[in-house]
Design a protein around this motif. Structure first.
Motif, mmCIF file in Angstrom:
data_model
loop_
_atom_site.group_PDB
_atom_site.id
_atom_site.type_symbol
_atom_site.label_atom_id
_atom_site.label_comp_id
_atom_site.label_asym_id
_atom_site.label_seq_id
_atom_site.Cartn_x
_atom_site.Cartn_y
_atom_site.Cartn_z
ATOM 1 N N MET A 1 0.805 -1.214 -0.016
ATOM 2 C CA MET A 1 0.143 0.047 0.058
ATOM 3 C C MET A 1 0.721 1.388 0.004
ATOM 4 N N LEU A 2 0.538 1.935 -1.034
ATOM 5 C CA LEU A 2 1.296 3.385 -0.945
ATOM 6 C C LEU A 2 1.061 4.462 0.042
ATOM 7 N N THR A 3 1.988 4.947 0.746
ATOM 8 C CA THR A 3 1.641 6.053 1.661
ATOM 9 C C THR A 3 2.643 7.178 1.445
ATOM 10 N N ASP A 4 2.542 8.406 2.049
ATOM 11 C CA ASP A 4 3.321 9.528 1.861
ATOM 12 C C ASP A 4 4.142 9.915 3.060
ATOM 13 N N GLU A 5 4.522 8.620 4.089
ATOM 14 C CA GLU A 5 5.234 8.904 5.246
ATOM 15 C C GLU A 5 6.535 9.584 4.965
ATOM 16 N N PHE A 6 7.142 9.019 4.057
ATOM 17 C CA PHE A 6 8.600 9.547 3.512
ATOM 18 C C PHE A 6 8.529 10.374 2.200
ATOM 19 N N GLN A 7 7.470 10.937 2.022
ATOM 20 C CA GLN A 7 7.354 11.881 0.818
ATOM 21 C C GLN A 7 8.482 13.131 0.853
ATOM 22 N N ASN A 8 9.089 13.456 -0.009
ATOM 23 C CA ASN A 8 10.179 14.201 -0.296
ATOM 24 C C ASN A 8 11.430 13.755 0.557
ATOM 25 N N GLN A 9 11.463 12.535 0.788
ATOM 26 C CA GLN A 9 12.792 11.940 1.480
ATOM 27 C C GLN A 9 13.549 11.340 0.146
ATOM 28 N N VAL A 10 14.806 11.362 0.210
ATOM 29 C CA VAL A 10 15.669 10.599 -0.651
ATOM 30 C C VAL A 10 16.942 9.880 0.055
ATOM 31 N N ALA A 11 16.635 8.633 -0.287
ATOM 32 C CA ALA A 11 17.642 7.774 0.284
ATOM 33 C C ALA A 11 18.671 7.024 -0.580
ATOM 34 N N ILE A 12 19.791 6.607 -0.294
ATOM 35 C CA ILE A 12 20.784 5.602 -1.060
ATOM 36 C C ILE A 12 20.885 4.338 0.022
ATOM 37 N N VAL A 13 20.733 3.133 -0.680
ATOM 38 C CA VAL A 13 20.575 2.028 0.120
ATOM 39 C C VAL A 13 21.539 1.153 -0.465
#
Length: 256
Positions: A1-13
């Protein structure tokens, strides 16, 4: 399910072509983050990126390469900024395990383990921190340690040493990075059922017997903790290491 908890966050993994790293990327993308997914294996990188984008609408950018190479680390940071505008999260998940008896362990094996597990993690944190400071908005760093960094495990002296080092690195960086609102933490997974460990046909049965909660961890168990530690909910948590092992380290029965 898509949510916006990390909206505008950018990650490197890093090390995310499968297993724990992949699940972290998948969950981040599903919760609104844009993700640079790295793995040393180009085929795994491409497949994992495609699978996440099919479900999360293009929020994943794959980069195959050596996560211990300094120029490639900087390339990942630069790509995150170019493609998504900024970098806010760095998760150093890439690592290698080279089993071996201490008395016959080779310099070549030790160098390889330390270069990837310690060097790759250290310099990803460094490059990410420089970008966070440039942006003036803080950020989150997460190291992937291991329960073997707490408890002795046969034939894993070198690996365990590197994983214990990451716990100390997380603690030490609090001194230098807290003024910039950068949090630094570590996860220490225990036995986890991944594509790699599943190649051992007895793995799940063995660790279900040895784990107090009755089963090894799944990648989702680790990923959920990872997302918490890099989220706004954990902005007051830094310098900490969290063990996720179903209670194994409390009693530490050996599989050997």
């Amino acid at each position: 399910m898509l949510t916006d908890e990390f909206q505008n966050q950018v990650a490197i993994v890093t090390g995310a072509g499968q297993g724990i790293g992949y699940e972290i990327c998948r969950q981040l993308a599903h919760k609104g983050a844009s993700v640079i997914l790295n793995d040393v294996d180009a085929t795994l990188t491409a497949r994992a990126t495609e699978m996440i984008n099919q479900d999360a609408g293009g929020r994943c950018y794959g980069m195959a390469g050596n996560a211990a190479d300094l120029s490639f680390i900087q390339e990942m940071v630069d790509t995150a900024v170019r493609e998504f505008g900024q970098l806010t999260i760095a998760i150093a998940n890439a690592g290698i395990t080279l089993f071996g008896d201490f008395l016959s362990y080779t310099p070549e094996a030790l160098h390889k383990v330390t270069e990837t597990n310690i060097g790759g993690s250290f310099f990803l944190a460094q490059a990410a921190s420089r970008q966070f400071i440039k942006q003036q908005g803080g950020g989150s760093i997460l190291f992937m340690s291991s329960v073997t960094g707490y408890q002795a495990h046969k034939n894993l002296a070198a690996y365990a040493m590197t994983k214990a080092a990451l716990q100390m690195l997380a603690k030490n960086l609090v001194i230098e990075l807290s003024p910039y609102k950068i949090t630094v933490n570590a996860l220490a997974p225990g036995a986890t059922l991944t594509e790699r460990t599943a190649q051992d046909g007895d793995y799940e049965q063995t660790w279900s017997r040895l784990t107090p909660l009755g089963r090894p961890a799944y990648p989702a168990d680790i990923a959920q903790a990872a997302l918490f530690l890099v989220s706004d909910k954990a902005r007051q948590i830094t310098g900490q290491s969290l063990i996720i092992d179903g209670g194994w380290s409390s009693i530490s029965p050996s599989p050997f």
